[in-house]
Write a protein that holds these residues in place. Sequence first.
Motif, PDB file in Angstrom:
ATOM      1  N   TRP A  93      -3.991   1.806  -7.928  1.00 55.14           N
ATOM      2  CA  TRP A  93      -3.590   0.688  -8.804  1.00 55.14           C
ATOM      3  C   TRP A  93      -2.231   0.143  -8.374  1.00 55.14           C
ATOM      4  CZ3 TRP A  93       0.499  -0.230 -12.156  1.00 55.14           C
ATOM      5  CH2 TRP A  93       0.351  -1.329 -13.013  1.00 55.14           C
ATOM      6  N   CYS A  94      -1.308   1.058  -8.145  1.00 56.84           N
ATOM      7  CA  CYS A  94       0.034   0.635  -7.724  1.00 56.84           C
ATOM      8  C   CYS A  94      -0.008  -0.050  -6.361  1.00 56.84           C
ATOM      9  CB  CYS A  94       0.983   1.827  -7.675  1.00 56.84           C
ATOM     10  SG  CYS A  94       1.378   2.542  -9.283  1.00 56.84           S
ATOM     11  N   SER A  95      -0.775   0.534  -5.436  1.00 55.80           N
ATOM     12  CA  SER A  95      -0.875  -0.068  -4.108  1.00 55.80           C
ATOM     13  C   SER A  95      -1.457  -1.467  -4.187  1.00 55.80           C
ATOM     14  CB  SER A  95      -1.738   0.807  -3.198  1.00 55.80           C
ATOM     15  OG  SER A  95      -1.131   2.052  -2.975  1.00 55.80           O
ATOM     16  N   GLY A  96      -2.479  -1.629  -5.037  1.00 56.33           N
ATOM     17  CA  GLY A  96      -3.086  -2.949  -5.201  1.00 56.33           C
ATOM     18  C   GLY A  96      -2.107  -3.966  -5.765  1.00 56.33           C
ATOM     19  N   ARG A  97      -1.369  -3.565  -6.795  1.00 56.47           N
ATOM     20  CA  ARG A  97      -0.403  -4.478  -7.415  1.00 56.47           C
ATOM     21  C   ARG A  97       0.704  -4.864  -6.432  1.00 56.47           C
ATOM     22  NH1 ARG A  97      -1.375  -7.028 -12.113  1.00 56.47           N
ATOM     23  NH2 ARG A  97       0.846  -6.925 -12.639  1.00 56.47           N
ATOM     24  N   ILE A  98       1.235  -3.848  -5.749  1.00 55.05           N
ATOM     25  CA  ILE A  98       2.331  -4.109  -4.812  1.00 55.05           C
ATOM     26  C   ILE A  98       1.819  -4.916  -3.616  1.00 55.05           C
ATOM     27  CG2 ILE A  98       4.018  -3.051  -3.265  1.00 55.05           C
ATOM     28  CD1 ILE A  98       3.965  -0.601  -5.174  1.00 55.05           C
ATOM     29  N   GLY A  99       0.687  -4.481  -3.062  1.00 53.01           N
ATOM     30  CA  GLY A  99       0.165  -5.116  -1.856  1.00 53.01           C
ATOM     31  C   GLY A  99      -0.233  -6.558  -2.067  1.00 53.01           C
ATOM     32  N   GLU A 100      -1.011  -6.832  -3.101  1.00 53.49           N
ATOM     33  CA  GLU A 100      -1.457  -8.212  -3.328  1.00 53.49           C
ATOM     34  C   GLU A 100      -0.298  -9.098  -3.780  1.00 53.49           C
ATOM     35  OE1 GLU A 100      -4.306  -9.258  -2.311  1.00 53.49           O
ATOM     36  OE2 GLU A 100      -4.708  -7.183  -1.725  1.00 53.49           O
ATOM     37  N   GLY A 101       0.648  -8.508  -4.505  1.00 49.12           N
ATOM     38  CA  GLY A 101       1.833  -9.288  -4.873  1.00 49.12           C
ATOM     39  C   GLY A 101       2.641  -9.658  -3.642  1.00 49.12           C
ATOM     40  N   LEU A 102       2.728  -8.713  -2.704  1.00 46.34           N
ATOM     41  CA  LEU A 102       3.449  -8.975  -1.461  1.00 46.34           C
ATOM     42  C   LEU A 102       2.737 -10.049  -0.633  1.00 46.34           C
ATOM     43  CD1 LEU A 102       5.770  -8.089   0.467  1.00 46.34           C
ATOM     44  CD2 LEU A 102       4.124  -6.504   1.482  1.00 46.34           C
ATOM     45  N   VAL A 103       1.400  -9.951  -0.560  1.00 46.48           N
ATOM     46  CA  VAL A 103       0.628 -10.956   0.180  1.00 46.48           C
ATOM     47  C   VAL A 103       0.860 -12.339  -0.414  1.00 46.48           C
ATOM     48  CG1 VAL A 103      -1.709 -11.784   0.639  1.00 46.48           C
ATOM     49  CG2 VAL A 103      -1.142  -9.392   1.048  1.00 46.48           C
ATOM     50  N   PRO A 105      13.970  -5.796   0.372  1.00 49.17           N
ATOM     51  CA  PRO A 105      14.025  -6.676  -0.807  1.00 49.17           C
ATOM     52  C   PRO A 105      12.660  -6.975  -1.407  1.00 49.17           C
ATOM     53  CG  PRO A 105      15.473  -7.499   0.916  1.00 49.17           C
ATOM     54  CD  PRO A 105      14.681  -6.388   1.519  1.00 49.17           C
ATOM     55  N   TYR A 106      11.632  -7.023  -0.577  1.00 49.53           N
ATOM     56  CA  TYR A 106      10.287  -7.266  -1.098  1.00 49.53           C
ATOM     57  C   TYR A 106       9.812  -6.069  -1.916  1.00 49.53           C
ATOM     58  CZ  TYR A 106      10.071 -11.229   2.097  1.00 49.53           C
ATOM     59  OH  TYR A 106      10.319 -12.418   2.747  1.00 49.53           O
ATOM     60  N   TYR A 151       9.192  -4.758  -6.795  1.00 54.13           N
ATOM     61  CA  TYR A 151       8.131  -3.962  -7.438  1.00 54.13           C
ATOM     62  C   TYR A 151       8.602  -2.521  -7.620  1.00 54.13           C
ATOM     63  CZ  TYR A 151       5.474  -7.982  -5.794  1.00 54.13           C
ATOM     64  OH  TYR A 151       5.032  -9.255  -5.551  1.00 54.13           O
ATOM     65  N   ARG A 152       9.888  -2.363  -7.980  1.00 55.21           N
ATOM     66  CA  ARG A 152      10.467  -1.020  -8.006  1.00 55.21           C
ATOM     67  C   ARG A 152       9.803  -0.101  -9.019  1.00 55.21           C
ATOM     68  NH1 ARG A 152      14.184  -4.733  -9.606  1.00 55.21           N
ATOM     69  NH2 ARG A 152      14.942  -4.702 -11.753  1.00 55.21           N
ATOM     70  N   TRP A 153       9.343  -0.653 -10.180  1.00 57.29           N
ATOM     71  CA  TRP A 153       8.702   0.213 -11.165  1.00 57.29           C
ATOM     72  C   TRP A 153       7.335   0.678 -10.659  1.00 57.29           C
ATOM     73  CZ3 TRP A 153      12.030   2.124 -14.181  1.00 57.29           C
ATOM     74  CH2 TRP A 153      13.102   1.359 -14.661  1.00 57.29           C
TER      75      TRP A 153
END
Length: 671
Positions: free
Chosen positions: A111-121, A42-43, A47-49
């Motif tokens: 860029w995607c990893s940063g957006r997904i990772g920091e959003g998850l954190v 679910p997490y 960030y599916r896009w």
Amino acid sequence: MAMMGGPGMGGPGMSVPMRVRQGEESLTRQRINPGTVRRILPYARKYRWQVALLVFATSVSAAITAAGPLVLKKVIDDGILPKDLGVVVWLCVLLAGLSLVDAASLFVQNWCSGRIGEGLVYELRTKVFSHVQEQSLAFFTRAQTGALVSRLNSDVIGARQAVTTMLSQAVSTILTLLLVLGAMVYLSWQITVAALVMIPLFLVPARLIARRLQRLTRETMQLDAEMSSMMNERFNVSGAMLVKLYGRTDEESSLFAGKAGRVRDVAAQAVTWGRLLPIIVSVLTACTTALVYGLGGSLTIDGTLQFGTLVAMVTLLMRLYGPVNQLSSLQSTAMVALVSFDRVFEVLDLKPLIEERPDARSVDLTKDVTAERDTPEGAGALAPDIEFTEVSFRYPTAREVSLASLESIAIRKPERTSEALTLENLSFRAPSGKLTALVGPSGAGKTTITHLVPRLYDPSSGSVRIGGHDIRELTLQSLRDTVGVVTQDAHLFHDTLRANLSYARPEASEQELIDACRAALIWNTIDAFPDGLDTVVGDRGYRLSGGEKQRIALARLLLKAPPIVVLDEATAHLDSESEAAIQRALKTALSGRTSLVIAHRLSTIREADQILVVEAGRIRESGTHEELLASGGLYADLYHTQFAHQAPDSMSAGSGNLPVGPQPIPSHDGA
């Protein structure tokens, strides 16, 4: 403190008791919950896009990885060997173009990893913080601060790796492996088969190493949390003062060295095991490369294989074992990352001991109080009463409210459960707008009674009612708005006086802050500070004296203006001047309120409308000061041993300037 230097708790050279090892191993050997992976999804869906874009960019990079050697084959066989400069130039430009596309795809992946990772954190941290805030007071009396901070920091960051690094690594590894294998089969199926024979040799050690790394990672996280807990306790003002006053700096250094030494030893093992797999892979890669050179060289000499094809095959082989290496370590990396998620979910799965019912009513118990409180006749007329009906209570065990991994002492010394009751069939009524004093020997249950009123705990049986409402049927917010509490040890945040006061009511105006400070008899002191209300009070308010902290706490209570005041009277350990000032401030704070006060001073109990004598969790006697003295019971004994030395003259000196009659409390509208 002496215990800290004992066996198993000292420096690096000291042994650890067997039961300590067993307790910790029970935690470090825990298996990851089978549902952990399912709970991560679910997490990722939020960030599916970005995930889709990450997968696309990773696919492009994998395709370029497989295509590069094929272009190189063309450069050699169709350009260099036939001496066709045009083909060489064109293919080299193609290679340069592919490298630029690969660089762009890597940028998109980052860029995607940063957006997904920091959003998850962010999401996990805020969710864990909010969930911890919902836990009961019992949870915070058990859990260590450093262990909780560790969950919000290192564990959450490890959880980010599970979604970002693992996602991109898994997609990249699988796609690159398939594409490179396809290219190798296209060029030479014989060499491909020879290379594939070696792959199973990678997988066996990878599985063994993954299990070992999982255990070491969990143990490292647990030891890091214990070390953080110790630093949190020793680096605050109270802890630092205790260490200095008892001269325990050497023992503390030794104890910390022991904990840090264990972190060092476990981390060193983790590094060793983590780097063992690349060593094995490099050896197998070298052997496979020699095999391909030997087999491919013989086929090239026989004319079966072109020279460019051999070079391409060797290049592809290098690119094959990169993904194989990643694939073999993917399980260990995944296990390490999933341990972090598992530890985060462990906290999120902990149910609060105090929960609001789904049908809880938000009752405005304070309605119309502010309109009437400024008149002596009306002050407190609508202040609700407090009623305890056959209340029994025992404090919950650690297992009921916390986690062993959040309390290192629970690992070392499992708690013995007890069914002993702190309160037993206790019933009384604190009348509306009156002062009820609680007196009794230490450990009688007085503080426990005050904890039940704002619902810091729930009774084991019986009920606590406010204004006729069972507090378990009320929303927690409406209950906390109704009850104001000042403890004996007033806590102030490391912030300004303004921030600490406004905590009670953030919308309060400057004048309302000043009025509350005047009523608490602390404004003259604040006004004398160079920064006034913007003075920083220090860690836990240690830049202020004990009396000043208590009066700030009272000002905060006055600013909140609750109809019910619960007070563990704050004058027991103060000097006579501070005591006198706080007694005068208390007169304002309690007037017209329904007040439940743990009394330590004769002045308080003499002015109480009702005195409850608590012993062994029961109400033994109740009445006024004169009535209880005349009865010659437990109160009379307590009076002669605890209160009689407080001479009437000194009491009068401490309260001679007490306001006469009910005093107005600053209202929320500034009245």
